[in-house]
Design an enzyme around this catalytic site. Sequence first.
Site, PDB file in Angstrom:
ATOM      1  N   SER A 181     -47.835 -52.466 -24.381  1.00 44.16           N
ATOM      2  CA  SER A 181     -48.262 -51.142 -24.793  1.00 44.16           C
ATOM      3  C   SER A 181     -47.558 -50.801 -26.107  1.00 44.16           C
ATOM      4  O   SER A 181     -47.238 -51.683 -26.901  1.00 44.16           O
ATOM      5  CB  SER A 181     -47.924 -50.129 -23.696  1.00 44.16           C
ATOM      6  OG  SER A 181     -48.420 -48.856 -24.020  1.00 44.16           O
ATOM      7  N   VAL A 228     -44.574 -39.925 -17.740  1.00 44.99           N
ATOM      8  CA  VAL A 228     -44.319 -40.698 -18.952  1.00 44.99           C
ATOM      9  C   VAL A 228     -45.489 -40.631 -19.934  1.00 44.99           C
ATOM     10  O   VAL A 228     -46.594 -40.258 -19.583  1.00 44.99           O
ATOM     11  CB  VAL A 228     -43.994 -42.169 -18.605  1.00 44.99           C
ATOM     12  CG1 VAL A 228     -42.776 -42.245 -17.702  1.00 44.99           C
ATOM     13  CG2 VAL A 228     -45.180 -42.850 -17.937  1.00 44.99           C
ATOM     14  N   GLU A 229     -45.211 -41.024 -21.171  1.00 49.05           N
ATOM     15  CA  GLU A 229     -46.180 -41.058 -22.273  1.00 49.05           C
ATOM     16  C   GLU A 229     -46.895 -39.716 -22.460  1.00 49.05           C
ATOM     17  O   GLU A 229     -48.109 -39.652 -22.663  1.00 49.05           O
ATOM     18  CB  GLU A 229     -47.197 -42.200 -22.077  1.00 49.05           C
ATOM     19  CG  GLU A 229     -46.567 -43.577 -22.203  1.00 49.05           C
ATOM     20  CD  GLU A 229     -47.583 -44.691 -22.306  1.00 49.05           C
ATOM     21  OE1 GLU A 229     -48.773 -44.400 -22.493  1.00 49.05           O
ATOM     22  OE2 GLU A 229     -47.175 -45.859 -22.208  1.00 49.05           O
ATOM     23  N   GLY A 230     -46.130 -38.649 -22.377  1.00 49.10           N
ATOM     24  CA  GLY A 230     -46.684 -37.307 -22.520  1.00 49.10           C
ATOM     25  C   GLY A 230     -46.892 -36.678 -21.166  1.00 49.10           C
ATOM     26  O   GLY A 230     -47.806 -37.071 -20.433  1.00 49.10           O
ATOM     27  N   ARG A 255     -52.205 -45.784 -24.385  1.00 47.69           N
ATOM     28  CA  ARG A 255     -52.414 -44.792 -23.323  1.00 47.69           C
ATOM     29  C   ARG A 255     -53.769 -44.956 -22.648  1.00 47.69           C
ATOM     30  O   ARG A 255     -53.956 -44.521 -21.523  1.00 47.69           O
ATOM     31  CB  ARG A 255     -52.273 -43.365 -23.870  1.00 47.69           C
ATOM     32  CG  ARG A 255     -50.845 -42.983 -24.144  1.00 47.69           C
ATOM     33  CD  ARG A 255     -50.636 -41.491 -24.085  1.00 47.69           C
ATOM     34  NE  ARG A 255     -51.513 -40.748 -24.974  1.00 47.69           N
ATOM     35  CZ  ARG A 255     -51.460 -39.431 -25.124  1.00 47.69           C
ATOM     36  NH1 ARG A 255     -50.576 -38.722 -24.457  1.00 47.69           N
ATOM     37  NH2 ARG A 255     -52.274 -38.806 -25.953  1.00 47.69           N
TER      38      ARG A 255
END
Length: 848
Positions: A232, A522-524, A400
């Site tokens: 990623s 995670v990731e926002g 994402r």
Amino acid sequence: MLGAIITLLLIAAAAYAVTQVGGVITLLFIAAVLVLAYRRLSLLTFTATFTVLLIAYTLLGEWSAPAGVWKGFLWVLMAALWLLNVRPLRKAIITRPFMKAYLKLLPPMSQTEREALEAGTVWWDGELFTGAPKWPKLLSAKPPALSAEEQAFLDGPCEELCRMLDDWNITHERGDMPPHVWEFLKAKGFFAMIIPKKYGGLEFSAYAHSCVLVKIASRSTTASSTVAVPNSLGPAELLNHYGTQEQKDYYLPRLARGEEVPCFALTGPRAGSDAASIPDTGIVCRGMWQGREIVGLKLNFNKRYITLAPVATVVGLAFRMFDPERLLGAKADIGITCALIPRNTPGVTIGRRHFPINVPFQNGPIQGRDVFVPLDFIIGGTKMAGAGWRMLVEQLSVGRCISLPSNATGGSKAGVWATGAYARIRRQFNMPVGKFEGVESVLARMVGLTYTMDAARSVTAGAIDGGEKPSVPSAMLKYHVTEMGRQVSNDAMDVHGGKGICLGPRNYLARGYEAIPVAITVEGANLLTRSLIIFGQGAVRCHPFVLREMTAARNPDRAKGVDDFDYALFGHIGFTISNAVRSLIMALTHARFARVPVKGQTVRYFQHIVRFSSSFAFAVDVAMLTLGGYLKKKENLSARLGDVLSCMYLASMVLKHHENQGRQAEDLPIVEWACRNLLYHAQEQMHGFLRNFPNRFLAAAMRFFIFPRGRTYSAPGDRLGRKVAELVTNATDARERLCHQIYWTLEPTNPLGLLQEALLLAQTVEPIEKRIRVEGIKTGQVTALDLPGQIQQATAAGIISETEGAALREYDRKVMDLISVDDFAQHELGTKAEPIPQVPARPSIHVA
């Protein structure tokens, strides 16, 4: 706003005509004008056609005092339309003054905001903003497919990896994957799926990358998280797109071979979701490096939640770069920058672990104090200094779309596969629990959501392979797919009951259930993704006119800016009027006459999406042009609009996925459930938006155009839910299509395979069980309370044969083994278990 006001005035005038003038000719004239607006003609074409219609109406229409007023208004309107076609005149009278006022209302945009808006591409999300999505654009896209090499990897190394994984050993006994699993991951290229072949990587498609994660996630969340991160947003991805050739030649082969384990350090204690505000610094200065003085960077940073950090050998680091001595140029604040820092660099503290909600994937903090490194450690070299934020947002959209949605989908597929079988083999009150209506409704929801998740991740991955970088859909998938995964996991636990909550080697649900909040966070964080990002980014990025208007208004070339703004402004006005009319007509007709390029049982859902697209586009224009920058602060309104957009997008993905799979008739109940669920949710979120819109007059006006007949969509019904549930409580092709690519191989250590075996056996032995109940228990020949006893008595009475009895005993043994839970001795639980003190016996009390 101007378009909305004009629309309201025209509707008011039309209402006057209908009530005061009346007549068939008037009604036909109004209908013809509405059709022109619906068809979205150019201003010149509309004006010319309107003129012809008005001349005919004037000659043929009714004559009365009200009719004279009405016709006079129409002739004034026609004259105004012809004047608007004279561009120099309209620019002087309308465009320049409006642009001047618009600039005052336009909020300032930071460089980071601009880079976030410009990141990625606009795909189907942009079509949904138009109010008239062009379905051929979506339907003509090539269905995602695996190459022979990718399929072989799934069937070979991926299958072998799943066979090696013992989740109880990983999560409870070791707190990590065993060394031989780590070596297997490195040797077989699991960390190199996105690295080009010329550097030794696998260079898989986005779809293959997604399918690998789906399969691993169906077996172990620890392993799937470990594999997801290097593929990623991280060093490999950033190097591949922005690295210098020297950096690529050195790092990418080592990463592909597993000699280097990467991590990427972005989040810190003071900067989480607001990643652009990171306080970590890199100061350009002179220092010693390998015995000589050079110009380099002195780094100070404090990061946390970094996956793979405890075992990483190279750290991708995001920091804010400053050059106070102007050693590199005139700029002191250079901006966010990304660099690669070897683990053993002096000043780096790394190795400690977080323990994320009892799921022991390698995750931990990293600190750096006065870490001095050369400038060529910057990814892309000094020319990319300050470009870190752009690098991150450009690549984040792809990552994402794949990592978290794929992991969530894999877990949900496994949950549906297991729960459908469990609901068939687990009996209560002399019937499978899957036959209870309450359980059926839960199973239907699990199936419908999982189908939606799989459609979204596979179709969007296919779009990425087609060259798209869908930034707004990546936010939609991150939020909605992980939230759907949370719901599916909750439902699976509800159906399994005590079986799901008792941890141990026999439990195949609980670790996935525990891991759900990780994907949510995670990731926002999901809360902020929904309220700030989906609509906040999409409204400007995807709208066909807003970004053009903003760019034109800020153009330093005033003449060019006014010219571009004029085209955008009048295009926007016509766009708003058309969407208002389209929304009204399709709401009144329930979109039955909307043109879509398909036929069959799904055609109505295509039409409903078109209807919602027009209503959504109209509501967005009214909201943006009345609230302006204040809309950013009205997060709940933005979130609801984002939900409407997401529901349309996800429903589109469901329909495209159904097309990609060959329009399987058996899947139609699932497709119907998914689309009904999404469209009903879109309706309710639009209703919530209108209820809470601060300008109540405009809210009422919007409701007239959007819901003139009220809210007409309903959620999926019970009968449909029963059909959907039966597809997964039986061994159907639909069940296998839905759960395709999970690890269901029949092996002694794979509960998914064993559950499927039991499900197949259930279909064979249930007639035998029924005969025992009807011919034995009801006649009194079988009186035993437990199944083994009933089998023995039924066999002795000749109700079933010895062969049938043996088959039923074997089935019962398998079922009891599957529904069993683990228990432990006192000393087996806890990392610091101590003997339980003996409770002293109380003295007896004798009462005289």
